[in-house]
Design a protein around this motif. Sequence first.
Motif, PDB file in Angstrom:
ATOM      1  N   ASP A 426       0.809  -1.220   0.000  1.00 19.97           N
ATOM      2  CA  ASP A 426       0.000   0.000   0.000  1.00 19.97           C
ATOM      3  C   ASP A 426       0.842   1.270   0.000  1.00 19.97           C
ATOM      4  O   ASP A 426       0.315   2.360  -0.240  1.00 19.97           O
ATOM      5  CB  ASP A 426      -0.935   0.008   1.222  1.00 19.97           C
ATOM      6  CG  ASP A 426      -2.261  -0.688   0.941  1.00 19.97           C
ATOM      7  OD1 ASP A 426      -2.417  -1.205  -0.184  1.00 19.97           O
ATOM      8  OD2 ASP A 426      -3.123  -0.723   1.837  1.00 19.97           O
ATOM      9  N   SER A 430      -2.178   4.573  -4.809  1.00 19.74           N
ATOM     10  CA  SER A 430      -2.807   5.883  -4.637  1.00 19.74           C
ATOM     11  C   SER A 430      -4.320   5.797  -4.543  1.00 19.74           C
ATOM     12  O   SER A 430      -5.005   6.819  -4.617  1.00 19.74           O
ATOM     13  CB  SER A 430      -2.419   6.797  -5.807  1.00 19.74           C
ATOM     14  OG  SER A 430      -2.802   6.212  -7.043  1.00 19.74           O
ATOM     15  N   THR A 431      -4.855   4.615  -4.357  1.00 20.19           N
ATOM     16  CA  THR A 431      -6.295   4.461  -4.237  1.00 20.19           C
ATOM     17  C   THR A 431      -6.764   4.902  -2.853  1.00 20.19           C
ATOM     18  O   THR A 431      -6.068   4.684  -1.858  1.00 20.19           O
ATOM     19  CB  THR A 431      -6.704   2.998  -4.461  1.00 20.19           C
ATOM     20  OG1 THR A 431      -5.991   2.168  -3.532  1.00 20.19           O
ATOM     21  CG2 THR A 431      -6.353   2.550  -5.874  1.00 20.19           C
ATOM     22  N   PRO A 432      -7.943   5.515  -2.743  1.00 16.54           N
ATOM     23  CA  PRO A 432      -8.453   5.976  -1.444  1.00 16.54           C
ATOM     24  C   PRO A 432      -8.585   4.863  -0.407  1.00 16.54           C
ATOM     25  O   PRO A 432      -8.584   5.134   0.796  1.00 16.54           O
ATOM     26  CB  PRO A 432      -9.826   6.558  -1.793  1.00 16.54           C
ATOM     27  CG  PRO A 432      -9.707   6.963  -3.232  1.00 16.54           C
ATOM     28  CD  PRO A 432      -8.814   5.911  -3.853  1.00 16.54           C
ATOM     29  N   GLU A 433      -8.693   3.620  -0.862  1.00 15.10           N
ATOM     30  CA  GLU A 433      -8.813   2.502   0.075  1.00 15.10           C
ATOM     31  C   GLU A 433      -7.466   2.092   0.666  1.00 15.10           C
ATOM     32  O   GLU A 433      -7.412   1.271   1.585  1.00 15.10           O
ATOM     33  CB  GLU A 433      -9.434   1.284  -0.635  1.00 15.10           C
ATOM     34  CG  GLU A 433     -10.851   1.496  -1.157  1.00 15.10           C
ATOM     35  CD  GLU A 433     -10.869   2.277  -2.472  1.00 15.10           C
ATOM     36  OE1 GLU A 433      -9.808   2.331  -3.151  1.00 15.10           O
ATOM     37  OE2 GLU A 433     -11.928   2.847  -2.799  1.00 15.10           O
ATOM     38  N   TYR A 437      -3.376   6.304   2.456  1.00 17.87           N
ATOM     39  CA  TYR A 437      -3.958   7.376   1.643  1.00 17.87           C
ATOM     40  C   TYR A 437      -4.412   8.534   2.527  1.00 17.87           C
ATOM     41  O   TYR A 437      -4.287   9.696   2.159  1.00 17.87           O
ATOM     42  CB  TYR A 437      -5.142   6.834   0.836  1.00 17.87           C
ATOM     43  CG  TYR A 437      -5.730   7.845  -0.110  1.00 17.87           C
ATOM     44  CD1 TYR A 437      -5.122   8.115  -1.337  1.00 17.87           C
ATOM     45  CD2 TYR A 437      -6.886   8.554   0.224  1.00 17.87           C
ATOM     46  CE1 TYR A 437      -5.653   9.054  -2.205  1.00 17.87           C
ATOM     47  CE2 TYR A 437      -7.423   9.495  -0.641  1.00 17.87           C
ATOM     48  CZ  TYR A 437      -6.812   9.742  -1.847  1.00 17.87           C
ATOM     49  OH  TYR A 437      -7.333  10.669  -2.699  1.00 17.87           O
ATOM     50  N   THR A 439      -6.104  11.487   3.943  1.00 23.39           N
ATOM     51  CA  THR A 439      -6.964  12.475   3.300  1.00 23.39           C
ATOM     52  C   THR A 439      -6.242  13.025   2.075  1.00 23.39           C
ATOM     53  O   THR A 439      -5.291  13.795   2.202  1.00 23.39           O
ATOM     54  CB  THR A 439      -7.297  13.646   4.252  1.00 23.39           C
ATOM     55  OG1 THR A 439      -7.885  13.129   5.447  1.00 23.39           O
ATOM     56  CG2 THR A 439      -8.271  14.628   3.584  1.00 23.39           C
ATOM     57  N   ARG A 440      -6.657  12.562   0.899  1.00 18.76           N
ATOM     58  CA  ARG A 440      -6.010  12.948  -0.359  1.00 18.76           C
ATOM     59  C   ARG A 440      -4.503  12.723  -0.308  1.00 18.76           C
ATOM     60  O   ARG A 440      -3.703  13.517  -0.816  1.00 18.76           O
ATOM     61  CB  ARG A 440      -6.346  14.402  -0.717  1.00 18.76           C
ATOM     62  CG  ARG A 440      -7.806  14.603  -1.108  1.00 18.76           C
ATOM     63  CD  ARG A 440      -8.059  16.038  -1.570  1.00 18.76           C
ATOM     64  NE  ARG A 440      -7.947  16.970  -0.464  1.00 18.76           N
ATOM     65  CZ  ARG A 440      -8.941  17.228   0.401  1.00 18.76           C
ATOM     66  NH1 ARG A 440     -10.107  16.610   0.262  1.00 18.76           N
ATOM     67  NH2 ARG A 440      -8.775  18.094   1.377  1.00 18.76           N
ATOM     68  N   GLY A 441      -4.114  11.662   0.362  1.00 19.47           N
ATOM     69  CA  GLY A 441      -2.710  11.274   0.396  1.00 19.47           C
ATOM     70  C   GLY A 441      -1.903  11.920   1.495  1.00 19.47           C
ATOM     71  O   GLY A 441      -0.679  11.740   1.545  1.00 19.47           O
TER      72      GLY A 441
END
Length: 509
Positions: A426, A430-433, A437, A439-441
């Motif tokens: 992970d 860059s996936t929100p899951e 990640y 908050t916006r990375g």
Amino acid sequence: MALPKTSPTDAQPVLLTTNSSGIAPENPHNLSASLYNQDLAPTTRSGRTWNAYSIFTLWANDVHSLGNYAFAIGLFALGMSGWQILSALGIGALLLFVLLNLSGFMGEKTGVPFPVMSRIAFGINGAQIPALLRGAVAIAWFGIQTYLASQVLSVMIIAVAPGAATLQETSFLGLNLLGWICFVVLWIIQLIIVSYGMEMIRKYEAFAGPIILITFLALAIWMLFESGFNISMSTGETKSGLDMWIAIFGAAALWVSIYGTFVLNFCDFTRGAATKNSIVRGNFFGIPLNMLFFGAIVVVLTGTQFSINGTVIASPSDVVASVPNTFALLLASGALLVLTIAVNLMANFVAPTYALTNLFPKHLDFRKAALISGVIGLVILPWNLYNSPQIINYFLGGLGALLGPLFGIIMADYWIIRRARVNVMDLYRSTPEGTYYFTRGVNYRAVIALAISSVVALLLAFLPALHVVGPFAWFLGSGAGAIAYLLLAKRPVDLADIDGEAIAVAPKH
């Protein structure tokens, strides 16, 4: 754009094309091209070449840097006795041994460099903050150390060819012509070494380590004969009682803070370590034992010189300059050059190279990033930085003060909150899951903790009223960062511990 992928068995990169979103559609691991390239990828377990000797030679070079000698000799000049200096260095060495193991184990477990490791606490995009802070400090000092080494080379050239002194009569952008020639020569040598990656740096450190140890031992023995084996253990009245202990523990804390940069990104090196045991053994011989040897050399060099004429040397360079035989002087000066390059490569070149690679992984590999780092180190005209106390104290000193809070936050996140469990896969998604990640990375809780603890660190560094606790600023800043983060951080529900062997590459960079 293509992403390299390797299997643990062959460790040969397979190119995967990526679409406009930055994710390779054929990539079963869903890696992002903005987070992954061959230099940022985890290293495979098989093929790691950094053993205990490799770790030891890092310290064999770095501990004996001229800057460290200047610091330790300064303690002698401030009235600390030889035994008090050895005590301070011993206490500092034990603290460093623990801190470096904690930091080094992270690299050995995950196989990732510091900018990627920072994603665990700061998020896949927020990790740019610690990486760039560390890189900015390092790149400035890379240029400054290269300039200092060029001065040694200038002395050597004049000793062999006195006529070269006329080149010092012409100056350009604050540096004379001979200085420019020496600086550029050393600059090119370092670029060539680092362009071959971490494996070449490992080999250079292994080559330089024994040379440095033998050189300083030889200098100490020569000075013993020069003084008739008469060593002054102090410059006069020494500290005692409470003042003595405050001085000893203050010096020990300052000794640790000197390595505040290294304890932060030690994983850049230990990602190539074969086992945790190799880190522990390399650190043991390279830190406590080597630092006591270093302390003994300091006591001998300063004590014998003081017994000869009542003066305190500023650096081993002073001892080298007094060597009467030109050939021996050149050998000793050459060893100091080898040392300075070794220290510069490990302490000031690797960090900005990885930081730039992490910033532009689609466009930069280790070699290109190293070249850019070197160019920046040249164009900032580091001799002007070195000659400006304001820049050294406020800009570089201020940036350096932030490294303590960064260390506290990252260590607290890794060892306390996540209990050393990392989903390495992970770190490159860059996936929100994804686990990192946030908050916006960006993990804004870590950023806020850094902001809070940075205020503490900067006040300790620059507020005259707090000068009493100044020597302990790194520890206080690190502790403030850890406490602030532990209070703010969200406890993760998923503590999956997944290695990165499926996406790892052979440890050649």
